[in-house]
Design a protein around this motif. Sequence first.
Motif, short mmCIF file in Angstrom:
data_model
loop_
_atom_site.label_atom_id
_atom_site.label_comp_id
_atom_site.label_asym_id
_atom_site.label_seq_id
_atom_site.Cartn_x
_atom_site.Cartn_y
_atom_site.Cartn_z
N ASN A 57 0.95 -1.30 0.26
CA ASN A 57 0.11 -0.05 -0.13
C ASN A 57 0.99 1.34 -0.02
N LYS A 58 1.18 1.71 -1.07
CA LYS A 58 2.05 2.80 -1.37
C LYS A 58 1.15 3.98 -0.79
N PRO A 59 1.72 5.10 -0.24
CA PRO A 59 1.15 6.21 0.11
C PRO A 59 0.50 7.09 -1.02
N GLN A 60 -0.71 7.66 -0.78
CA GLN A 60 -1.31 8.33 -1.80
C GLN A 60 -1.24 9.83 -1.41
N THR A 61 -1.12 10.24 -0.08
CA THR A 61 -0.91 11.54 0.21
C THR A 61 0.26 11.90 1.17
N ILE A 62 0.92 13.07 1.26
CA ILE A 62 1.75 13.35 2.23
C ILE A 62 1.58 12.85 3.79
N ASP A 63 0.26 13.10 3.96
CA ASP A 63 -0.21 12.84 5.55
C ASP A 63 -0.03 11.14 5.59
N GLU A 64 -0.32 10.44 4.57
CA GLU A 64 -0.42 8.99 4.62
C GLU A 64 1.32 8.64 4.55
N TYR A 65 2.08 9.13 3.74
CA TYR A 65 3.47 9.09 3.89
C TYR A 65 4.16 9.33 5.16
N ASP A 123 7.26 8.04 -5.35
CA ASP A 123 6.69 7.68 -3.91
C ASP A 123 7.48 8.45 -2.90
N MET A 124 7.32 9.79 -3.23
CA MET A 124 7.88 10.72 -2.17
C MET A 124 7.16 12.02 -2.18
N PRO A 125 6.90 12.64 -1.00
CA PRO A 125 6.37 13.98 -1.16
C PRO A 125 6.93 15.01 -1.89
N THR A 126 5.89 15.42 -2.78
CA THR A 126 6.61 16.36 -3.79
C THR A 126 5.63 17.67 -3.84
N PHE A 127 6.36 18.74 -4.16
CA PHE A 127 5.56 19.98 -4.37
C PHE A 127 5.83 20.48 -5.71
#
Length: 124
Positions: A4-12, A45-49
């Motif tokens: 289950n890969k994170p879909q949001t930065i909160d999940e990450y 798979d990383m938080p991105t802006f």
Amino acid sequence: MSANKPQTIDEYIAGFPKETQPVLEEIRKTIQKAAPEAEEIISYDMPTFTLGGSYLIYFAGWKKHVALYPVSGALLEELGEELSKYKGTKGSVHFPLDKPMPLDLITRIVKIRMRDEPVRSQSK
């Protein structure tokens, strides 16, 4: 690695140990403050802006550090001496988790990225 890969930065961020989560959130808030119009997504798979549809900056948590990507030639030219205090790869800088995060440096990195990666106006 979780299926289950994170879909949001909160999940990450929630996928990290409790002691690492506040550090990742602190970096997230620093980037948000430096680039308030940037949008948050997960990419590679990383938080991105992103800003105006272009990638601005990524960050990733690791066991002993947080990495910030990309480190461009312009960043090295302007902040080389400060960045040389940290380990990294050709395109990243690594901030150790056992030291305070250099939030002022992260802010400057984001602002340089915004300046050197001009975003085209999407006005109609």
